[in-house]
Design a protein around this motif. Structure first.
Motif, PDB file in Angstrom:
ATOM      1  N   ILE A  77       0.849  -1.192   0.000  1.00 35.05           N
ATOM      2  CA  ILE A  77       0.000   0.000   0.000  1.00 35.05           C
ATOM      3  C   ILE A  77       0.889   1.248   0.000  1.00 35.05           C
ATOM      4  O   ILE A  77       1.763   1.395   0.859  1.00 35.05           O
ATOM      5  CB  ILE A  77      -0.922   0.041   1.238  1.00 35.05           C
ATOM      6  N   ILE A  78       0.670   2.130  -0.958  1.00 39.60           N
ATOM      7  CA  ILE A  78       1.316   3.437  -0.920  1.00 39.60           C
ATOM      8  C   ILE A  78       0.525   4.297   0.060  1.00 39.60           C
ATOM      9  O   ILE A  78      -0.666   4.546  -0.140  1.00 39.60           O
ATOM     10  CB  ILE A  78       1.330   4.092  -2.313  1.00 39.60           C
ATOM     11  N   PRO A  79       1.174   4.756   1.146  1.00 42.54           N
ATOM     12  CA  PRO A  79       0.429   5.493   2.166  1.00 42.54           C
ATOM     13  C   PRO A  79       0.140   6.927   1.733  1.00 42.54           C
ATOM     14  O   PRO A  79       0.709   7.429   0.760  1.00 42.54           O
ATOM     15  CB  PRO A  79       1.372   5.459   3.366  1.00 42.54           C
ATOM     16  N   ALA A  80      -0.729   7.555   2.476  1.00 47.29           N
ATOM     17  CA  ALA A  80      -1.073   8.946   2.177  1.00 47.29           C
ATOM     18  C   ALA A  80      -0.161   9.935   2.891  1.00 47.29           C
ATOM     19  O   ALA A  80      -0.096  11.103   2.499  1.00 47.29           O
ATOM     20  CB  ALA A  80      -2.527   9.220   2.563  1.00 47.29           C
ATOM     21  N   GLU A  81       0.553   9.480   3.929  1.00 49.16           N
ATOM     22  CA  GLU A  81       1.424  10.377   4.679  1.00 49.16           C
ATOM     23  C   GLU A  81       2.714   9.687   5.073  1.00 49.16           C
ATOM     24  O   GLU A  81       2.770   8.457   5.178  1.00 49.16           O
ATOM     25  CB  GLU A  81       0.726  10.875   5.956  1.00 49.16           C
ATOM     26  N   ALA A  82       3.738  10.484   5.294  1.00 51.90           N
ATOM     27  CA  ALA A  82       5.008  10.029   5.855  1.00 51.90           C
ATOM     28  C   ALA A  82       5.504  11.111   6.811  1.00 51.90           C
ATOM     29  O   ALA A  82       5.350  12.303   6.532  1.00 51.90           O
ATOM     30  CB  ALA A  82       6.038   9.761   4.764  1.00 51.90           C
ATOM     31  N   CYS A  83       6.085  10.686   7.916  1.00 58.10           N
ATOM     32  CA  CYS A  83       6.515  11.650   8.938  1.00 58.10           C
ATOM     33  C   CYS A  83       7.990  11.461   9.273  1.00 58.10           C
ATOM     34  O   CYS A  83       8.467  10.326   9.409  1.00 58.10           O
ATOM     35  CB  CYS A  83       5.695  11.481  10.211  1.00 58.10           C
ATOM     36  N   LEU A  84       8.681  12.570   9.407  1.00 52.61           N
ATOM     37  CA  LEU A  84      10.058  12.580   9.878  1.00 52.61           C
ATOM     38  C   LEU A  84      10.119  13.337  11.194  1.00 52.61           C
ATOM     39  O   LEU A  84       9.423  14.325  11.389  1.00 52.61           O
ATOM     40  CB  LEU A  84      10.991  13.293   8.887  1.00 52.61           C
ATOM     41  N   LYS A  85      10.987  12.887  12.095  1.00 53.34           N
ATOM     42  CA  LYS A  85      11.350  13.667  13.266  1.00 53.34           C
ATOM     43  C   LYS A  85      12.845  13.917  13.195  1.00 53.34           C
ATOM     44  O   LYS A  85      13.628  12.979  13.020  1.00 53.34           O
ATOM     45  CB  LYS A  85      10.979  12.945  14.561  1.00 53.34           C
TER      46      LYS A  85
END
Length: 423
Positions: free
Chosen positions: A260-268
């Motif tokens: 699944i290609i997600p709708a979001e990605a997060c970096l910290k």
């Protein structure tokens, strides 16, 4: 040996058993930032026993003790109380086995792997000694036990709670931190001693789709991964080589399944700098690069940026540090060293800025001498466990005594009415 602290030796000996018991108790019962309820209650009780006027719940869980002892300077000594969300692996019989629920509702292990239990014990010990020896000094002592240093929120929370209006303005503010240096040693330097620190959450937006039909989606993992690589060029290509700057991506979260290609990605990510102008440039460059990568991927919207925390530069006042350094040299001799700038960050400096008072922050070694000397001989000092290592187990002696002595020595420069001198 300084005359002032020499006169307190019997009082230090009297306090050490209490200090050791307190340290082991705090070490076994660590608490997360801004949740230091048990710790603050214990410390408030210790200060009251010592005759301090105690104010609790300053900035949520902070404790401030004031001991007035005649006309004279006002000296503030500060310690931090919070622990970190990690599992301790020291094998100590008093190791932490605590697990708690954090702000996100997650159950996490907690350990005093940054040494704040030792910091709290040092200040409690020094405050108790000064209470027992009131005939040897004059002035006002303010003992500040701060919550939430690890998140950079604690000092600001105390200031927002009216600290500068509720308590006397200090003539000088002092604090210290334990490091994996040889136990019994003390290090200090004038000027910039710790970096500023900024942590950000960056959220990239894409368009979800089936992994086998990528043409129907916009992949936020690709744009975020590209940003991770490009962010490293800020230090290598936009900042002068002689300037100390670090950009670290410590977390990357995206997706729930491999197809699944997600709708979001997060970096910290975390930024450490030693110059305010460089800091501003780096923070702007991070936003510029992340936005550019998102637009290059035809993202439906620009990334969202959220500040997690920030820490100011810690810059020791030159004249204050000269006086304290001289007192340390007199008392500790060759155990006092010129400490190089450290890459960590602190929120301690906010107190000095808020009160417009000079401050100095120094370091005390906590590594067992035999382990340190062995690592030094083998050229493996970098391999010694230190702050935020699950294996960091500072040796109790002489670490407990040294940290109490440093606070007494520094405070005595003002409270004893003259700079400390050697016997």
């Amino acid at each position: 040996m300084s005359q002032f602290v020499h006169g307190l030796v019997s009082k230090i000996e009297q306090v050490l058993p209490m200090a050791e018991a307190l340290y082991k108790d705090l070490h076994q019962h660590p608490e997360l930032p801004m949740q230091e309820l048990r710790t603050s209650n214990i410390i408030a009780g210790k200060l009251r026993e010592a005759g301090f006027e105690v104010t609790e719940k300053v900035g949520a869980t902070g404790v401030v003790g004031v001991l007035k002892n005649g006309a004279g300077p006002t000296v503030m000594l500060r310690a931090d109380m919070d622990a970190v969300p990690m599992k301790e692996e020291t094998g100590l019989d008093y190791a932490s086995r605590i697990e708690v629920v954090n702000e996100k509702g997650e159950t996490v292990p907690v350990a005093h792997s940054c040494g704040h239990d030792m910091h709290t014990t040092w200040l409690t010990g020094a405050a108790t000694v000064l209470s027992l020896a009131r005939d040897s000094w004059r002035g006002t002592l303010i003992a500040v036990f701060q919550p939430g240093e690890e998140t950079g929120k604690g000092s600001q929370a105390m200031l927002d709670d009216g600290m500068t209006q509720r308590f006397p303005r200090p003539d000088v503010i002092m604090g210290q931190h334990m490091l994996q240096c040889r136990a019994g040693t003390v290090g200090c330097r004038a000027g910039q001693v710790l970096t500023s620190g900024d942590s950000l959450l960056v959220r990239f937006f894409g368009k979800g789709a089936h992994g086998g039909m990528p043409q129907n989606g916009i992949d936020p993992i690709v744009m975020a991964a590209s940003a991770v690589l490009r962010l490293q060029t800020i230090v290598s290509r936009e900042i002068a080589p002689q300037t100390q700057t670090v950009v670290t991506v410590g977390e990357f979260h995206a997706g729930t399944a491999e197809n699944i290609i997600p709708a979001e990605a997060c970096l910290k990510l975390n930024v450490r700098t030693t110059d305010e102008g460089v800091r501003n440039h780096v923070l702007q460059a991070i936003k510029r690069i992340c936005v550019a990568e998102a637009r290059a991927s035809n993202a439906p919207r620009d990334p969202a940026f959220e500040e997690i925390n920030n820490f100011p530069l810690t810059v020791n006042d030159a004249e204050t540090t000269r006086k304290i350094g001289g007192a340390f040299q007199d008392y500790f001799g060759d155990r006092f060293v010129d400490m190089p700038t450290q890459g960590a960050s602190e929120d301690f400096g906010r107190f000095g800025k808020a009160w417009n008072s000079p401050y100095t922050y120094w370091f005390v070694g906590g590594c067992a001498p035999e382990l340190y000397d062995k690592a030094l001989q083998a050229g493996e000092i970098e391999q010694l466990p230190g702050p935020h290592s699950p294996f960091w187990a500072p040796t109790l002696h002489p670490t407990l005594r040294t940290g109490i002595e440093t606070m007494l020595t520094a405070a005595g420069v003002w409270l004893a009415g003259r700079p400390t001198t050697s016997d």
